[in-house]
Enzyme design. Structure first.
Site, PDB file in Angstrom:
ATOM      1  N   ASP A 165       3.781  17.035   6.310  1.00  0.00           N
ATOM      2  CA  ASP A 165       2.627  16.690   5.477  1.00  0.00           C
ATOM      3  C   ASP A 165       2.856  17.342   4.125  1.00  0.00           C
ATOM      4  O   ASP A 165       2.654  18.547   3.957  1.00  0.00           O
ATOM      5  CB  ASP A 165       1.314  17.169   6.094  1.00  0.00           C
ATOM      6  CG  ASP A 165       0.102  16.558   5.401  1.00  0.00           C
ATOM      7  OD1 ASP A 165       0.199  16.287   4.191  1.00  0.00           O
ATOM      8  OD2 ASP A 165      -0.929  16.341   6.054  1.00  0.00           O
ATOM      9  N   LEU A 262       9.976   7.116  -5.821  1.00  0.00           N
ATOM     10  CA  LEU A 262       9.545   5.732  -6.035  1.00  0.00           C
ATOM     11  C   LEU A 262       8.293   5.710  -6.906  1.00  0.00           C
ATOM     12  O   LEU A 262       7.311   6.391  -6.617  1.00  0.00           O
ATOM     13  CB  LEU A 262       9.257   5.053  -4.698  1.00  0.00           C
ATOM     14  CG  LEU A 262      10.484   4.770  -3.830  1.00  0.00           C
ATOM     15  CD1 LEU A 262      10.066   4.414  -2.420  1.00  0.00           C
ATOM     16  CD2 LEU A 262      11.324   3.655  -4.438  1.00  0.00           C
ATOM     17  N   TYR A 264       5.879   3.045  -9.910  1.00  0.00           N
ATOM     18  CA  TYR A 264       5.325   1.697 -10.053  1.00  0.00           C
ATOM     19  C   TYR A 264       4.957   1.465 -11.500  1.00  0.00           C
ATOM     20  O   TYR A 264       4.600   2.400 -12.229  1.00  0.00           O
ATOM     21  CB  TYR A 264       4.103   1.553  -9.136  1.00  0.00           C
ATOM     22  CG  TYR A 264       3.460   0.187  -9.134  1.00  0.00           C
ATOM     23  CD1 TYR A 264       4.211  -0.966  -8.967  1.00  0.00           C
ATOM     24  CD2 TYR A 264       2.086   0.047  -9.298  1.00  0.00           C
ATOM     25  CE1 TYR A 264       3.617  -2.222  -8.959  1.00  0.00           C
ATOM     26  CE2 TYR A 264       1.482  -1.200  -9.282  1.00  0.00           C
ATOM     27  CZ  TYR A 264       2.256  -2.325  -9.115  1.00  0.00           C
ATOM     28  OH  TYR A 264       1.663  -3.572  -9.106  1.00  0.00           O
ATOM     29  N   TYR A 274      -5.669  -0.996  -9.757  1.00  0.00           N
ATOM     30  CA  TYR A 274      -4.816   0.083  -9.265  1.00  0.00           C
ATOM     31  C   TYR A 274      -5.424   1.390  -9.760  1.00  0.00           C
ATOM     32  O   TYR A 274      -4.972   2.000 -10.712  1.00  0.00           O
ATOM     33  CB  TYR A 274      -3.398  -0.094  -9.788  1.00  0.00           C
ATOM     34  CG  TYR A 274      -2.349   0.731  -9.077  1.00  0.00           C
ATOM     35  CD1 TYR A 274      -1.829   0.325  -7.854  1.00  0.00           C
ATOM     36  CD2 TYR A 274      -1.852   1.902  -9.640  1.00  0.00           C
ATOM     37  CE1 TYR A 274      -0.860   1.064  -7.211  1.00  0.00           C
ATOM     38  CE2 TYR A 274      -0.874   2.644  -9.006  1.00  0.00           C
ATOM     39  CZ  TYR A 274      -0.384   2.221  -7.792  1.00  0.00           C
ATOM     40  OH  TYR A 274       0.596   2.966  -7.156  1.00  0.00           O
ATOM     41  N   LYS A 282       1.497   8.104 -10.910  1.00  0.00           N
ATOM     42  CA  LYS A 282       2.815   7.521 -11.150  1.00  0.00           C
ATOM     43  C   LYS A 282       3.335   7.894 -12.535  1.00  0.00           C
ATOM     44  O   LYS A 282       4.542   8.106 -12.726  1.00  0.00           O
ATOM     45  CB  LYS A 282       2.765   6.002 -10.983  1.00  0.00           C
ATOM     46  CG  LYS A 282       2.501   5.556  -9.549  1.00  0.00           C
ATOM     47  CD  LYS A 282       3.538   6.099  -8.586  1.00  0.00           C
ATOM     48  CE  LYS A 282       3.332   5.611  -7.177  1.00  0.00           C
ATOM     49  NZ  LYS A 282       4.292   6.194  -6.218  1.00  0.00           N
TER      50      LYS A 282
END
Length: 394
Positions: A165, A262, A264, A274, A282
């Site tokens: 976690d 990763l 976006y 979003y 991000k």
């Protein structure tokens, strides 16, 4: 990898003609609620182990039919021990990768693991604690076997799965209600520092670190209506978790190693819906990538890059909302009118982790069929009558 795994990795293009019709009504779907009774559950319940790549749409609409050819670049072995590989190889044999954020066989994290394995890397996985039992059971019972098949016909092997976690750096950070939560019962040593120490004890070092984690408990809310708690939860789970992973794993990473996260396009462009602080998270992740590239490069000779991936119909994305709308929008408006496949992101990660990318660090690499380059949506009625090129291949 199988015993006959070859020295190199050859990129082969496999083209399969497949007509995809986007002329469907995008029906209204129910969205997932992210509010929970427990005061801490917004940090821990429904934590996505995959990249969040979708938002709630504003309107339903129809798209004109288009057709495209599926062009997928697959990582393929191309030589034997006696015959050298032809072309330019991606060879990760002898390398060890830890991928944080895999809970099923659907999504970018899994695809990255497969591409790294196809290149010869040993795979370690960090799985969100409440999803650990289901993931390990599915893996053991062969439910993922079809998805584990590598280009040479062998099955991807996962050397070890660790409970993780990434919201918590150390045991001292874990609140009592999480410690006593039955979803965490039976698991131990799952904070970031503990997992890094466990990997050190089990394997010594790693060469590749992948961050495939994101969660925004209030992602369906506009940013202006996001609570402080929801905003900070998104930052904590989706961007600071990367800093924490680097902090604790860098000491056990070999010089010349690589880390990948990763991101976006919402980090730099407005994507209505979003919300919940996810666009901010991000943006922070991409900014941190540059700073961490300098620090990790100077201190540890480790590269730090992030992949800005386009929309994918993963389970995590489908749970949030209308992923089909975003995929069809990309098909209509991206320079390359084709569906984006997870293995394309996986193969990009394999390249970035390889010596072929030894001079690339601090970069945001777009893998979205070029959608990031567009300034307007060419399917807008405003462009009716203009001679806009279309991919009309059947």
């Amino acid at each position: 990898m199988a015993a006959n795994t070859t020295p190199g990795l050859r990129l082969q293009i496999q083209a399969t003609k497949q007509c995809i019709s986007a002329s469907q009504n995008i029906s209204k779907m129910s969205t997932m609620s992210f509010s929970f009774g427990s005061k801490r559950k917004s940090f821990t319940d429904f934590r996505s182990s995959s990249h969040i790549s979708l938002t709630k749409p504003i309107h339903s609409f129809k798209l004109a039919p288009i057709k495209f050819e599926r062009m997928v670049t697959k990582a393929m072995s191309g030589a034997s021990e006696q015959v050298p590989v032809s072309g330019l190889p991606i060879d990760l044999r002898g390398k060890r990768a830890f991928i944080a954020g895999i809970a099923d066989d659907n999504g970018y994290g899994w695809a990255i693991a497969k591409s790294l394995a196809a290149a010869g890397a040993e795979i370690l996985v960090g799985t969100w604690v409440p999803a650990l039992n289901i993931f390990e059971t599915s893996l053991r019972r062969g439910k993922f076997d079809q998805s584990r098949v590598l280009p040479d016909g062998s099955l991807m092997e996962i050397a070890k799965v660790y409970p993780l976690d990434a919201v918590f750096d150390s045991p001292e950070d874990v609140p009592e209600d999480v410690k006593t939560n039955k979803r965490y019962a039976g698991s131990s040593k799952w904070t970031v520092s503990e997992v890094a120490e466990s990997v050190k004890q089990d394997f010594g070092t790693i060469d590749i670190l992948v961050h495939s984690l994101a969660n925004g408990p209030e992602v369906s809310k506009p940013l202006s209506e996001t609570s402080r708690k929801g905003y900070l939860a998104a930052i904590t789970a989706s961007s600071y978790s990367f800093i924490s992973l680097l902090k604790h794993f860098l000491p056990i990473m070999n010089p010349g190693g690589a880390t990948i996260s990763l991101t976006y396009i919402a980090s730099e462009r407005i994507i209505p819906g979003y919300g919940g602080g996810m666009s901010s998270a991000k943006a922070a992740l991409e900014s941190d990538t540059k700073v961490l590239a300098f620090e990790a490069g100077r201190k540890h000779k480790v590269r730090v890059n992030t992949i800005s991936a386009g929309p994918l119909g993963s389970r995590a994305a489908k749970a949030i909302g209308f992923i089909d709308m975003m995929i069809n929008y990309s098909l209509e408006n991206a320079p390359l009118q084709k569906e984006l496949y997870a293995e394309e992101v996986g193969n990009t990660a394999a390249f970035l982790a390889s010596p072929l990318a030894s001079a690339i660090t601090g970069a945001t690499v777009y893998v979205d069929n070029g959608l990031n380059a567009m300034g307007v949506g060419v399917d807008s009625p405003a462009f009716t009558g203009l001679d806009i090129p279309k991919d009309n291949k059947s």
